[in-house]
Design a protein around this motif. Structure first.
Motif, short mmCIF file in Angstrom:
data_model
loop_
_atom_site.label_atom_id
_atom_site.label_comp_id
_atom_site.label_asym_id
_atom_site.label_seq_id
_atom_site.Cartn_x
_atom_site.Cartn_y
_atom_site.Cartn_z
N ILE A 314 0.84 -1.21 0.00
CA ILE A 314 0.00 0.00 0.00
C ILE A 314 0.87 1.25 0.00
N PHE A 315 1.90 1.27 0.85
CA PHE A 315 2.77 2.44 0.91
C PHE A 315 3.61 2.58 -0.37
N VAL A 316 4.06 1.45 -0.90
CA VAL A 316 4.85 1.51 -2.14
C VAL A 316 4.00 2.00 -3.29
N PHE A 317 2.73 1.57 -3.31
CA PHE A 317 1.82 2.02 -4.38
C PHE A 317 1.63 3.53 -4.33
N ALA A 318 1.63 4.09 -3.10
CA ALA A 318 1.49 5.54 -2.96
C ALA A 318 2.67 6.29 -3.58
N ILE A 319 3.81 5.61 -3.68
CA ILE A 319 4.98 6.22 -4.34
C ILE A 319 4.95 5.93 -5.84
N TRP A 320 4.59 4.70 -6.20
CA TRP A 320 4.61 4.27 -7.60
C TRP A 320 3.57 5.01 -8.44
N ALA A 321 2.38 5.22 -7.90
CA ALA A 321 1.31 5.86 -8.67
C ALA A 321 1.65 7.29 -9.07
N PRO A 322 2.11 8.17 -8.15
CA PRO A 322 2.49 9.53 -8.59
C PRO A 322 3.63 9.54 -9.60
N LEU A 323 4.62 8.65 -9.41
CA LEU A 323 5.70 8.58 -10.38
C LEU A 323 5.20 8.16 -11.76
N THR A 324 4.26 7.23 -11.77
CA THR A 324 3.68 6.79 -13.04
C THR A 324 2.93 7.92 -13.72
N VAL A 325 2.16 8.66 -12.94
CA VAL A 325 1.37 9.76 -13.52
C VAL A 325 2.30 10.85 -14.05
N VAL A 326 3.30 11.24 -13.24
CA VAL A 326 4.18 12.35 -13.63
C VAL A 326 5.07 11.98 -14.80
N ILE A 327 5.70 10.80 -14.75
CA ILE A 327 6.69 10.43 -15.76
C ILE A 327 6.03 9.82 -16.99
N LEU A 328 5.20 8.81 -16.78
CA LEU A 328 4.67 8.05 -17.91
C LEU A 328 3.47 8.71 -18.58
N ILE A 329 2.73 9.52 -17.84
CA ILE A 329 1.53 10.12 -18.43
C ILE A 329 1.77 11.58 -18.80
N VAL A 330 2.25 12.37 -17.85
CA VAL A 330 2.41 13.81 -18.12
C VAL A 330 3.60 14.06 -19.04
N MET A 331 4.80 13.65 -18.61
CA MET A 331 6.00 13.95 -19.40
C MET A 331 5.98 13.23 -20.74
N GLU A 332 5.73 11.92 -20.72
CA GLU A 332 5.73 11.19 -21.98
C GLU A 332 4.51 11.52 -22.82
N GLY A 333 3.41 11.88 -22.18
CA GLY A 333 2.25 12.31 -22.95
C GLY A 333 2.53 13.58 -23.74
N LEU A 334 3.21 14.53 -23.09
CA LEU A 334 3.59 15.76 -23.78
C LEU A 334 4.59 15.47 -24.90
N SER A 335 5.54 14.60 -24.64
CA SER A 335 6.52 14.25 -25.67
C SER A 335 5.85 13.57 -26.86
N ALA A 336 4.94 12.63 -26.58
CA ALA A 336 4.23 11.95 -27.67
C ALA A 336 3.37 12.93 -28.46
N PHE A 337 2.75 13.88 -27.77
CA PHE A 337 1.92 14.89 -28.45
C PHE A 337 2.76 15.73 -29.41
N LEU A 338 3.93 16.16 -28.96
CA LEU A 338 4.78 17.00 -29.81
C LEU A 338 5.30 16.23 -31.01
N HIS A 339 5.70 14.99 -30.80
CA HIS A 339 6.18 14.18 -31.92
C HIS A 339 5.06 13.88 -32.91
N ALA A 340 3.87 13.59 -32.40
CA ALA A 340 2.73 13.34 -33.29
C ALA A 340 2.35 14.59 -34.06
N LEU A 341 2.44 15.75 -33.40
CA LEU A 341 2.14 17.02 -34.07
C LEU A 341 3.13 17.26 -35.20
N ARG A 342 4.39 16.96 -34.97
CA ARG A 342 5.40 17.14 -36.02
C ARG A 342 5.14 16.19 -37.19
#
Length: 375
Positions: A314-342
């Motif tokens: 439970i405690f590890v999930f509380a760390i893993w979930a924010p990292l997943t959202v910030v790195i895999l969704i927000v950062m990579e989502g923005l990167s994928a959007f820019l590459h797709a736009l290009r």
């Protein structure tokens, strides 16, 4: 396209295909995510088996496939047992690169098809025969043939013999023109004859695109005048009439040569540019695996009893979930959007979009009061 009312851009491009609604984007992204995960047979970064017998022996931890291949490939997607193989990364990378090339071919072909409707909209039959047809033939003879070899190799794979490299087959199409490739380098019988014919067709398309239209317009001025009659009438209303007849033969040849060189070289460079999809997928997969192995698996490697592992998870999930959202969704989502736009703006739209037409002027009371608006 937001700032131009371009008559050379087909209305389909200005419609829902380019400016979809918010719900369409969300549903499309969700459906695509489910489709891709099912194709890779993964949930988050973890492989899943759909209750189907493995096509490869899951006890084989070395390089796969091996002599333990059952003879029946996994029915849909990637066999999850590849995640146990030592050459997993090599195989998955090759698969993703081929998918990127296929997706690039589909989108570039769609862009060339849209140019056909642009020419029909302008009433320019000359552009259909001297630009659209040779461009389509050239694209399919090179990139389309590359995609054909990818599918052919997938459907006729033989795990007991070494398979020839698709890239080397494409290179030999021009460097070893007409020469037999040898049994070890051939995907099918008489491959060198087929490749030589495709290379000749592609080479014929180059002077076809470069010279046919200028010489026909030079020899038959009425053909060229008829192609621009519609736009001359439209530009007269806007007070920006263009005299197309004043262009010299040299200007027309230079313009056509530039467009021909841009398209022919772009077929190779644009296809290579779609490999950014493979790079993004590789980065996402590796980051997902690192987060899972170094964070989520931590409670299971501490030697704690089952209740302790449950609480720790439970405690590890509380760390893993924010990292997943910030790195895999927000950062990579923005990167994928820019590459797709290009990819949409450069590789896709350069096949049909022309930044011409009547400049867009938003409604303004101030401009009306100052008398700056034409009737």
């Amino acid at each position: 396209m937001t700032f131009l009312r371009s008559p050379s851009t087909y209305s389909v491009v200005r419609g829902t295909l380019i400016s979809p609604s918010k719900s369409f984007i969300q549903n499309g992204e969700g459906g695509l995510s489910i489709s891709i995960n099912s194709r890779y047979n993964t949930l988050f970064p973890r492989p899943i088996n759909k209750g189907i017998q493995y096509g490869l022996d899951p006890k084989e931890y070395g390089p796969l496939p091996s002599h333990n291949f059952s003879g029946h490939p996994y029915p849909f997607g990637i066999d999850p047992v590849w995640n146990l193989a030592e050459n997993k990364l090599t195989f998955i990378n090759s698969y993703k690169m081929k998918l990127a090339v296929i997706l690039g071919l589909i989108q570039m072909t769609f862009g060339v098809v849209i140019s056909y409707f642009n020419y029909r909209f302008k009433g320019s039959t000359l552009d259909v025969y001297c630009t659209f047809i040779p461009q389509m033939i050239f694209l399919q003879c090179i990139v389309g043939y590359l995609a054909f070899m990818i599918f052919f190799k997938w459907f006729t794979v033989n795990t007991h013999t070494a398979q020839p490299s698709i890239l080397l087959c494409l290179i030999s199409m021009f460097l070893k023109f007409g020469a037999p490739l040898g049994e070890d380098n051939e995907l099918y019988a008489n491959q060198h004859i087929v490749q030589s014919a495709l290379a000749v067709m592609a080479l014929i398309c180059v002077p076809w695109m470069m010279l046919a239209k200028p010489f026909i317009e030079r020899m038959y001025p009425r053909v060229r005048q008829a192609s621009y009659t519609q736009f001359d009438n439209e530009s007269e209303d806007g007070g920006e009439s263009d005299d197309h007849e004043e262009h010299s033969m040299t200007d027309i040849m230079v313009h056509q040569a530039i467009e021909t060189i841009e398209f022919t070289l772009g077929c190779i460079s644009n296809t290579a540019s779609y490999l950014r999809l493979w790079a993004l997928s590789l980065a996402h997969a590796e980051l997902s695996e690192v987060l899972w192995d170094m964070v989520m698996r931590m409670p299971f490697s501490m030697g704690l009893p089952v209740p302790g592992k449950a609480v720790m998870t439970i405690f590890v999930f509380a760390i893993w979930a924010p990292l997943t959202v910030v790195i895999l969704i927000v950062m990579e989502g923005l990167s994928a959007f820019l590459h797709a736009l290009r990819l949409h703006w450069v590789e896709f739209q350069n096949k049909f979009y022309k930044g011409e037409g009547v400049a867009f002027l938003p409604f303004s009371f101030e401009r009306i009061l100052n008398g700056d608006v034409d009737d």
